[in-house]
Design a protein around this motif. Structure first.
Motif, PDB file in Angstrom:
ATOM      1  N   UNK A 148      48.817  45.978  30.173  1.00 22.28           N
ATOM      2  CA  UNK A 148      48.400  45.002  31.182  1.00 22.28           C
ATOM      3  C   UNK A 148      46.923  44.968  31.478  1.00 22.28           C
ATOM      4  N   UNK A 149      46.136  45.833  30.812  1.00 22.54           N
ATOM      5  CA  UNK A 149      44.704  45.844  31.126  1.00 22.54           C
ATOM      6  C   UNK A 149      43.928  46.574  30.040  1.00 22.54           C
ATOM      7  N   UNK A 150      43.232  45.801  29.197  1.00 20.54           N
ATOM      8  CA  UNK A 150      42.293  46.400  28.254  1.00 20.54           C
ATOM      9  C   UNK A 150      41.198  45.384  27.971  1.00 20.54           C
ATOM     10  N   UNK A 151      40.141  45.860  27.322  1.00 18.54           N
ATOM     11  CA  UNK A 151      39.007  45.023  26.948  1.00 18.54           C
ATOM     12  C   UNK A 151      38.747  45.258  25.467  1.00 18.54           C
ATOM     13  N   UNK A 162      49.178  42.048  25.006  1.00 14.05           N
ATOM     14  CA  UNK A 162      48.052  42.617  25.732  1.00 14.05           C
ATOM     15  C   UNK A 162      47.491  41.583  26.702  1.00 14.05           C
ATOM     16  N   UNK A 163      47.321  41.991  27.956  1.00 13.55           N
ATOM     17  CA  UNK A 163      46.564  41.165  28.893  1.00 13.55           C
ATOM     18  C   UNK A 163      45.111  41.637  28.843  1.00 13.55           C
ATOM     19  N   UNK A 164      44.241  40.773  28.367  1.00 16.42           N
ATOM     20  CA  UNK A 164      42.823  41.100  28.245  1.00 16.42           C
ATOM     21  C   UNK A 164      42.180  40.858  29.608  1.00 16.42           C
ATOM     22  N   UNK A 165      41.656  41.934  30.199  1.00 12.54           N
ATOM     23  CA  UNK A 165      41.238  41.886  31.601  1.00 12.54           C
ATOM     24  C   UNK A 165      39.757  41.564  31.784  1.00 12.54           C
ATOM     25  N   UNK A 169      54.654  42.521  47.436  1.00 17.09           N
ATOM     26  CA  UNK A 169      55.170  42.238  46.097  1.00 17.09           C
ATOM     27  C   UNK A 169      54.122  42.121  45.017  1.00 17.09           C
ATOM     28  N   UNK A 170      52.914  42.614  45.262  1.00 14.01           N
ATOM     29  CA  UNK A 170      51.877  42.587  44.231  1.00 14.01           C
ATOM     30  C   UNK A 170      52.151  43.667  43.188  1.00 14.01           C
ATOM     31  N   UNK A 171      51.658  43.440  41.973  1.00 17.24           N
ATOM     32  CA  UNK A 171      51.691  44.465  40.942  1.00 17.24           C
ATOM     33  C   UNK A 171      50.515  45.407  41.134  1.00 17.24           C
ATOM     34  N   UNK A 172      50.699  46.660  40.720  1.00 20.22           N
ATOM     35  CA  UNK A 172      49.617  47.625  40.629  1.00 20.22           C
ATOM     36  C   UNK A 172      49.538  48.074  39.174  1.00 20.22           C
ATOM     37  N   UNK A 173      48.406  47.782  38.542  1.00 25.84           N
ATOM     38  CA  UNK A 173      48.202  48.131  37.136  1.00 25.84           C
ATOM     39  C   UNK A 173      47.314  49.367  37.082  1.00 25.84           C
ATOM     40  N   UNK A 174      47.864  50.478  36.602  1.00 27.56           N
ATOM     41  CA  UNK A 174      47.132  51.743  36.633  1.00 27.56           C
ATOM     42  C   UNK A 174      46.628  52.109  35.237  1.00 27.56           C
ATOM     43  N   UNK A 223      51.029  49.310  33.118  1.00 27.21           N
ATOM     44  CA  UNK A 223      50.016  50.204  32.552  1.00 27.21           C
ATOM     45  C   UNK A 223      48.914  49.404  31.875  1.00 27.21           C
ATOM     46  N   UNK A 224      47.747  50.065  31.715  1.00 26.44           N
ATOM     47  CA  UNK A 224      46.651  49.455  30.983  1.00 26.44           C
ATOM     48  C   UNK A 224      45.735  50.515  30.401  1.00 26.44           C
ATOM     49  N   UNK A 225      45.364  50.359  29.131  1.00 28.43           N
ATOM     50  CA  UNK A 225      44.502  51.336  28.473  1.00 28.43           C
ATOM     51  C   UNK A 225      43.064  51.286  28.942  1.00 28.43           C
ATOM     52  N   UNK A 226      42.563  50.095  29.282  1.00 25.99           N
ATOM     53  CA  UNK A 226      41.228  49.919  29.862  1.00 25.99           C
ATOM     54  C   UNK A 226      40.131  50.647  29.085  1.00 25.99           C
ATOM     55  N   UNK A 227      39.908  50.260  27.848  1.00 25.97           N
ATOM     56  CA  UNK A 227      38.898  50.777  26.903  1.00 25.97           C
ATOM     57  C   UNK A 227      39.340  52.048  26.185  1.00 25.97           C
TER      58      UNK A 227
END
Length: 383
Positions: A63-66, A104-107, A251-256, A299-303
């Protein structure tokens, strides 16, 4: 084209139990049937792949990478030639796919490179996950991530920035609400926008039927955004219990992003590693609290590209079951990306987004490192 996968163990994502010795029938990239073995006997001419010694499960949704950034000095990387960043993204996209990430969601990327990569992947010009793109993050002038984003100050400018992203064709909008760890001089608990600016961005995105996500670690900016209907929060490293409870109620998502947090502390020459010391432990505490209040997590790898085991191991440490962790990385990820109807689980009628694992991640989450093969919408890639 018809394909049959013989599965030793099958984690569907929707069943609590593991299915054994079953087959998945795939027609033109879609799952047409999941059932007991010997389907292949009635599928003359089908391409059969025997994974009866392995665990088969849904593709991972990050859910979160660049794609254009690697772990390290992000501001310096943003100054690299655009062509170089584009090539880096091609490499990272393939690496993510081979790690089992099928969506992949590109953040956030500079100059809408994510739109270019999305088109190239869809056209078969490069290998990579299905991309859900956020375009350029919206940030205040000189704020966190300004080197990637579109700078906007004031309610009218923020509204225009949201409209600019939508005009460019983003799937979701991203706004930088608080400071961040990787920007020098930035305070991760200070709101970088006023309440009025944050509300305007959320209203504008929702008016255009787009979800909006916000980079936020905690504090007033996060509270204003969640109250106003922010769809998801990125990071949340410094959340209080009250803030976590509020996220659950709204009801928001939390992407860690636990993997990159742990890795950056251990990696030499990471500019922001000192700021992250102790944060990994705080993440474990926050995840325990999030589980207590049933927060929607992703989840998100975030780099830190494709290290799924590192992400999920933190959930196990925080008291989640192995199956709960896997569902966060599959079923929840699909919901975050508004793709629950088409991916995130192995069921008839969904896209054939499937990965094959040597081992059993329900027993040892470290087995998520052992990706034998990846199928994205029926296309099989063997590692």
């Amino acid at each position: 084209m018809k394909t049959v996968l013989k599965c030793g163990r099958l984690i569907t994502g929707v069943r609590d139990e593991v299915l054994e010795n079953v087959e998945i029938t795939i027609v033109d990239g879609m799952i047409s049937a999941v059932g007991a073995g010997q389907q292949s006997a009635g599928n003359a001419g089908a391409e059969v792949h025997d994974f009866s010694s392995f665990t088969v499960m849904p593709g991972i949704i990050d859910g979160h990478d660049h794609l254009g950034l690697d772990m390290g000095d992000e501001a310096a990387q943003a100054r690299e030639p655009l062509c170089y960043t584009a090539i880096k993204g091609v490499r990272n996209a393939e690496q993510l796919l081979r790690a089992g990430i099928t969506t992949l969601r590109v953040a956030g990327e500079r100059d809408f490179l994510d739109k270019t990569w999305r088109g190239a992947i869809d056209e078969g010009l490069m290998l990579g996950p299905r991309l859900v793109i956020c375009g350029q993050p919206i940030c205040r002038t000189g704020g966190h991530g300004w080197y990637l984003g579109i700078e906007a100050d004031g309610v009218d400018a923020v509204r225009k920035a949201v409209r600019t992203q939508i005009k460019a064709g983003v799937d979701q909008v991203k706004i930088i609400i608080t400071g961040g760890m990787s920007t020098v001089g930035s305070n991760p608990l200070a709101s970088e926008y006023t309440k009025e600016e944050i509300v305007a961005a959320i209203e504008e995105a929702h008016r255009a039927n787009r979800r909006i996500t916000g980079h936020a670690h905690g504090g007033d900016g996060l509270k204003w955004a969640v109250e106003a209907g922010l769809d998801s929060i990125e990071h949340g490293m410094l959340l209080t219990e009250d803030e976590i409870k509020m996220i659950a109620e709204k009801g928001s998502f939390l992407v860690v992003n636990t993997g990159v947090t742990k890795a950056a502390v251990k990696t030499p020459n990471i500019p922001y590693s000192d700021r992250l010391k102790g944060i990994a432990d705080n993440y474990v505490k926050n995840l325990r609290t999030a589980r207590k209040y049933n927060v929607k997590l992703a989840i998100g790898g975030d780099t830190y590209h494709g290290h799924v085991a590192d992400e999920l191991s933190t959930f196990i440490e925080a008291g989640f079951s192995h199956l709960e962790a896997i569902r966060i990385a599959t079923v929840n990820g699909a919901a975050l990306c508004s793709l629950s109807d088409v991916t995130g689980s192995i069921e008839a009628g969904k896209l054939a987004d499937i990965i094959v694992i040597d081992g059993d991640p329900l027993e040892d989450i470290e087995d998520m490192r052992n990706v034998v093969a990846v199928m994205k919408q029926g296309q099989l890639i063997r590692n």
